[in-house]
Write a protein that holds these residues in place. Structure first.
Motif, short mmCIF file in Angstrom:
data_model
loop_
_atom_site.label_atom_id
_atom_site.label_comp_id
_atom_site.label_asym_id
_atom_site.label_seq_id
_atom_site.Cartn_x
_atom_site.Cartn_y
_atom_site.Cartn_z
N SER A 1 43.38 98.69 77.46
CA SER A 1 42.43 99.73 77.61
C SER A 1 41.63 99.64 79.03
O SER A 1 40.75 100.46 79.08
CB SER A 1 41.35 99.77 76.54
N TYR B 1 42.28 102.94 80.80
CA TYR B 1 42.28 104.06 80.15
C TYR B 1 41.29 105.21 80.34
O TYR B 1 41.57 106.53 80.24
CB TYR B 1 42.13 103.56 78.50
N MET C 1 43.80 104.75 71.85
CA MET C 1 45.04 104.27 72.55
C MET C 1 46.28 105.17 72.20
O MET C 1 47.20 105.11 72.72
CB MET C 1 45.22 102.99 72.39
N ARG D 1 41.57 94.77 73.43
CA ARG D 1 41.17 96.10 73.48
C ARG D 1 39.55 96.20 73.29
O ARG D 1 39.26 95.41 72.23
CB ARG D 1 41.99 97.09 72.63
#
Length: 417
Positions: free
Chosen positions: A241, A244, A320, A284
């Motif tokens: 992540s 992201y 995600m 994550r």
């Protein structure tokens, strides 16, 4: 400088369509099955697609890679299986990266060395660093300390055997080789350990990703590395992540298009993982956090329904994307251990010697041993003054909890009774 969103495409420099292929800055994945179309299709009949691959790719898939069945029996009873996707979540400084390096050390170390049962897996590791916190010196230090610790245990076992006392037979594989190693002088002994650690690091492949595009390209081109290195058994991503929210803020027009983009990447990349029968370990960052148990103890006025709702707060939004979430086979959530958590007892390895800090703002002398005082934020410390954490493992509908502390050579587990 951050890129501004494009009006014509959801990602600047990215092509986006409804196909299963991901194109990044004129890049295409090196592994793509060749498609043969039947004559009937050209004549308007039904299509018959046949996928083919090179002999090298076929041979790479058939080669038996080092098994990870013995990788950390506390965390993975029975060991992770080929094709498993392991996701670790938790807030910052809760041990996600430390857990990843702990597993890396276990995989890199061989099963035996110089007549000693090291207990490793003897495999190779690909480490994808997107958080940019990795230090090769730290990994080398962990390997050094792990090997020295095992050598000390083996030396003590040899002494106990010579004196006629009971000893741990699991450490000894070849007594003659061990005796030869222990008779080295100090300089040769150190050089032997250094050379051994360097040999282990030859099976470690580090991939550094400094931006979102490089991260995506690294994942999509992983197949070429896996074809050439048949000893690789584990892929570690720290973390998936990392970019992201950058993509969300500067490169996407909507949540849907961002999820669609990442879904295509995961589909190709996890296809590599499963095709080569590897284990994927990823960290994550948590988006939402479960309220700590000690907050419940300070709010007794809450009714039973509200308390159950707080327990359900553990479930996080899978930001995600569904493609990633559908492939995750094992989830590990890390949190800080506190004495008010009665969901499981500690084993006798760390039971009564825990120190609970009464007030983080108070002096060190205000700590009490063995009891739980009034606290604003409990920090439970083991008998060697280390912060304790919990790992909640969920796999195949089954859950179990472990307590661990972080040491220089890895993690130390305290299983429940």
């Amino acid at each position: 400088m951050a890129d501004s969103p494009s009006n014509s495409t959801p990602f600047k420099g990215f092509t986006h369509d409804n196909s299963d292929e991901v194109s990044i800055m004129s890049y295409s994945s090196p592994w793509r099955p060749k498609t043969l179309t039947s004559p009937a299709h050209t004549a308007g009949g039904p299509a018959l697609n046949v996928s083919s691959e090179s002999g090298i790719a076929l041979l790479a898939r058939l080669v038996a890679r080092p098994s990870l069945s013995d990788l950390d029996s506390y965390l993975f009873p029975g060991g992770p299986q080929p094709g498993d996707v392991i996701e670790v979540t938790g807030n910052m400084n809760y041990g996600k990266s430390s857990l990843g390096l702990h597993l890396v050390v276990s995989v890199l170390l061989p099963r035996t060395w110089r007549g000693i049962n090291i207990g490793g897996c003897g495999g190779g590791v690909v480490f994808v660093d997107s958080d940019l916190h990795f230090s090769i010196l730290h990994l080398e230090n962990m390997l050094q300390r792990k090997v020295k610790k095992i050598l000390k245990m083996c030396k003590d076992a040899m002494k106990r055997k010579k004196s006629g006392y009971s000893f741990d037979k699991r450490l000894i594989d070849d007594e003659n080789s061990i005796q030869e190693l222990l008779h080295f002088d100090k300089m040769n002994f150190k050089n032997e350990i250094d050379n051994f650690v360097k040999t282990c690091l030859k099976s470690f492949f580090y991939l550094k990703c400094t931006d979102s595009s490089q991260f995506a390209i690294t994942l999509l081109t992983m197949d070429e590395l896996l074809l050439n290195k048949s000893n690789i058994s584990l892929i570690v991503i720290d973390s998936i992540s990392a970019y992201y929210w950058y993509d969300r803020a500067y490169r996407s027009e909507s949540w849907y298009k961002l999820e669609q983009y990442y879904s295509k990447i995961w589909k190709v990349f996890i296809g590599h993982v499963k095709r080569h029968k590897l284990v994927l370990f990823s960290t994550r960052q948590s988006l939402f956090q479960k309220r700590p148990a000690y907050d419940d103890c300070q709010t007794k006025s809450l009714n039973h329904a509200e308390e159950e709702e707080s327990e359900e707060g553990m479930t996080e939004y899978e930001y995600m994307g569904r493609e990633w979430a559908s492939h995750v086979t094992c989830r590990i959530h890390l949190s800080m251990f506190n004495m008010n958590d009665t969901s499981f007892p500690l084993s006798d390895q760390n039971p009564k010697s825990c120190v609970t800090v009464e007030n983080l703002g108070s002096s060190p002398g205000t700590a009490s041993v063995g009891g739980v005082a009034k606290i604003s934020e409990p920090a439970v410390i083991s008998d060697d003054c280390r912060q304790m954490y919990t790992a909640e493992v969920s796999k195949n509908g089954k859950k179990h909890k472990l307590v661990f502390t972080i040491h220089e050579d890895g993690l130390k587990w305290s299983p429940p009774l």
